[in-house]
Scaffold this motif. Structure first.
Motif, PDB file in Angstrom:
ATOM      1  N   ARG A  38       0.823  -1.208   0.000  1.00 42.40           N
ATOM      2  CA  ARG A  38       0.000   0.000   0.000  1.00 42.40           C
ATOM      3  C   ARG A  38       0.859   1.260   0.000  1.00 42.40           C
ATOM      4  O   ARG A  38       0.488   2.272  -0.595  1.00 42.40           O
ATOM      5  CB  ARG A  38      -0.923  -0.032   1.226  1.00 42.40           C
ATOM      6  N   THR A 101      -1.407  -1.441  10.673  1.00 43.03           N
ATOM      7  CA  THR A 101      -2.583  -0.737  10.156  1.00 43.03           C
ATOM      8  C   THR A 101      -2.661  -0.977   8.650  1.00 43.03           C
ATOM      9  O   THR A 101      -2.210  -0.150   7.851  1.00 43.03           O
ATOM     10  CB  THR A 101      -2.496   0.770  10.477  1.00 43.03           C
ATOM     11  N   PHE A 103      -4.945  -1.067   6.308  1.00 40.10           N
ATOM     12  CA  PHE A 103      -5.945  -0.521   5.394  1.00 40.10           C
ATOM     13  C   PHE A 103      -5.861   0.993   5.271  1.00 40.10           C
ATOM     14  O   PHE A 103      -6.835   1.650   4.915  1.00 40.10           O
ATOM     15  CB  PHE A 103      -7.350  -0.928   5.865  1.00 40.10           C
ATOM     16  N   PHE A 104      -4.691   1.564   5.553  1.00 38.86           N
ATOM     17  CA  PHE A 104      -4.578   3.028   5.505  1.00 38.86           C
ATOM     18  C   PHE A 104      -4.818   3.536   4.078  1.00 38.86           C
ATOM     19  O   PHE A 104      -4.689   2.779   3.104  1.00 38.86           O
ATOM     20  CB  PHE A 104      -3.228   3.488   6.054  1.00 38.86           C
ATOM     21  N   PRO A 105      -5.149   4.822   3.918  1.00 39.27           N
ATOM     22  CA  PRO A 105      -5.555   5.336   2.603  1.00 39.27           C
ATOM     23  C   PRO A 105      -4.470   5.203   1.535  1.00 39.27           C
ATOM     24  O   PRO A 105      -3.292   5.435   1.789  1.00 39.27           O
ATOM     25  CB  PRO A 105      -5.864   6.806   2.890  1.00 39.27           C
ATOM     26  N   LYS A 106      -4.901   4.878   0.329  1.00 43.35           N
ATOM     27  CA  LYS A 106      -3.980   4.770  -0.797  1.00 43.35           C
ATOM     28  C   LYS A 106      -3.541   6.141  -1.316  1.00 43.35           C
ATOM     29  O   LYS A 106      -2.597   6.226  -2.103  1.00 43.35           O
ATOM     30  CB  LYS A 106      -4.622   3.963  -1.922  1.00 43.35           C
ATOM     31  N   THR A 128      -9.064  11.648  11.803  1.00 42.80           N
ATOM     32  CA  THR A 128     -10.412  11.265  11.443  1.00 42.80           C
ATOM     33  C   THR A 128     -11.374  12.013  12.359  1.00 42.80           C
ATOM     34  O   THR A 128     -10.990  12.468  13.444  1.00 42.80           O
ATOM     35  CB  THR A 128     -10.621   9.741  11.591  1.00 42.80           C
ATOM     36  N   PHE A 184      -9.326  12.401   7.086  1.00 39.86           N
ATOM     37  CA  PHE A 184      -9.832  11.335   6.239  1.00 39.86           C
ATOM     38  C   PHE A 184     -11.188  10.926   6.800  1.00 39.86           C
ATOM     39  O   PHE A 184     -11.257  10.308   7.857  1.00 39.86           O
ATOM     40  CB  PHE A 184      -8.868  10.152   6.229  1.00 39.86           C
ATOM     41  N   ASP A 186     -14.331   8.836   6.238  1.00 40.83           N
ATOM     42  CA  ASP A 186     -15.039   7.748   5.574  1.00 40.83           C
ATOM     43  C   ASP A 186     -16.074   7.216   6.542  1.00 40.83           C
ATOM     44  O   ASP A 186     -15.732   6.557   7.514  1.00 40.83           O
ATOM     45  CB  ASP A 186     -14.062   6.643   5.163  1.00 40.83           C
ATOM     46  N   THR A 189     -16.041   3.115   7.127  1.00 40.55           N
ATOM     47  CA  THR A 189     -14.958   2.314   7.682  1.00 40.55           C
ATOM     48  C   THR A 189     -13.926   3.221   8.335  1.00 40.55           C
ATOM     49  O   THR A 189     -13.875   4.418   8.064  1.00 40.55           O
ATOM     50  CB  THR A 189     -14.276   1.474   6.582  1.00 40.55           C
ATOM     51  N   ASP A 190     -13.118   2.651   9.195  1.00 34.33           N
ATOM     52  CA  ASP A 190     -12.023   3.391   9.821  1.00 34.33           C
ATOM     53  C   ASP A 190     -10.740   3.060   9.060  1.00 34.33           C
ATOM     54  O   ASP A 190     -10.210   1.960   9.191  1.00 34.33           O
ATOM     55  CB  ASP A 190     -11.888   2.984  11.290  1.00 34.33           C
ATOM     56  N   PRO A 191     -10.214   4.003   8.264  1.00 33.41           N
ATOM     57  CA  PRO A 191      -9.027   3.693   7.464  1.00 33.41           C
ATOM     58  C   PRO A 191      -7.779   3.447   8.304  1.00 33.41           C
ATOM     59  O   PRO A 191      -6.806   2.890   7.803  1.00 33.41           O
ATOM     60  CB  PRO A 191      -8.865   4.932   6.581  1.00 33.41           C
TER      61      PRO A 191
END
Length: 208
Positions: A38, A101, A103-106, A128, A184, A186, A189-191
């Motif tokens: 990622r 972590t 799934f952090f933002p791309k 967040t 961020f 969303d 979901t929690d990124p």
């Protein structure tokens, strides 16, 4: 020019029974695989901040940076190690992410660099809205995630001095230097969901 990336993998993992959380299996592969994949497109080069025997990460072919401050002063020691490494490579800044972590933002780096426009020294933390899952440092209605930051190489000596003086709270140092947040938001979901417990690992498998 992209920043350099530093994966913070120096936590003690006490709630997971110790060891390297980054090497726990997630989807049949070490969790660190997901983090590396990622982060790689977002930065020019990567390093791992971790203490102990570097050989356990040999398969990744990444520089492994140990803390230069004794006594495990927390994630800021990993940030400092990353800044020293980046200085040796002539970089202006680094992006840090946590190894637990996945799934952090791309678009983390892109958003942080955008938020740093106009700053003398690029210094930005991910955040967040308050109420989204796991808390870190709350202020201004936000939850800040201090292991996810854009950090300026120019302030590395100031950070070293602060850590040597006993600094523990990330945000005390960032606020002193005019740090900003990039939010961020969303709602689904929690990124920045991170794996702290065996139950979190089960949840990460579900999300994956």
């Amino acid at each position: 020019m992209k920043p350099l990336g530093v994966i913070l993998a120096g936590g003690l993992a006490t709630r997971m029974g110790g060891g390297d959380k980054a090497l726990l299996p997630l989807g049949g592969r070490p969790m660190l695989d997901h983090v590396v994949e990622r982060l790689a497109p977002q930065v020019d080069a990567m390093a791992l901040s971790a203490n102990g025997d570097a050989a356990r990460f040999a398969a990744y072919g990444l520089p492994v940076l140990g803390d230069s401050i004794d006594g495990y002063p927390g994630p800021l020691a990993g940030v400092l190690a990353g800044l020293d490494w980046a200085a040796d490579h002539g970089a202006v800044s680094i992006i840090t992410v946590a190894s637990d972590t996945p799934f952090f933002p791309k678009d983390l780096a892109q958003r942080m660099l955008g938020a740093a426009q106009g700053q003398t020294h690029p210094l930005v933390l991910a955040a967040t809205p308050r109420g989204q899952e796991q808390t870190r440092s709350m202020t201004k209605g936000l939850i800040r995630h201090p292991t996810f930051g854009l950090w300026p190489v120019a302030l590395r000596h100031d950070l070293r001095e602060a850590l040597s003086d006993g600094l523990k709270k990330v945000v005390l140092w960032t606020e002193k230097h005019g740090g900003r947040e990039v939010v961020f938001d969303d709602p689904d979901t929690d990124p920045f969901f991170n794996v702290n417990t065996p139950e979190d690992l089960v949840e990460a498998e579900r999300r994956l």
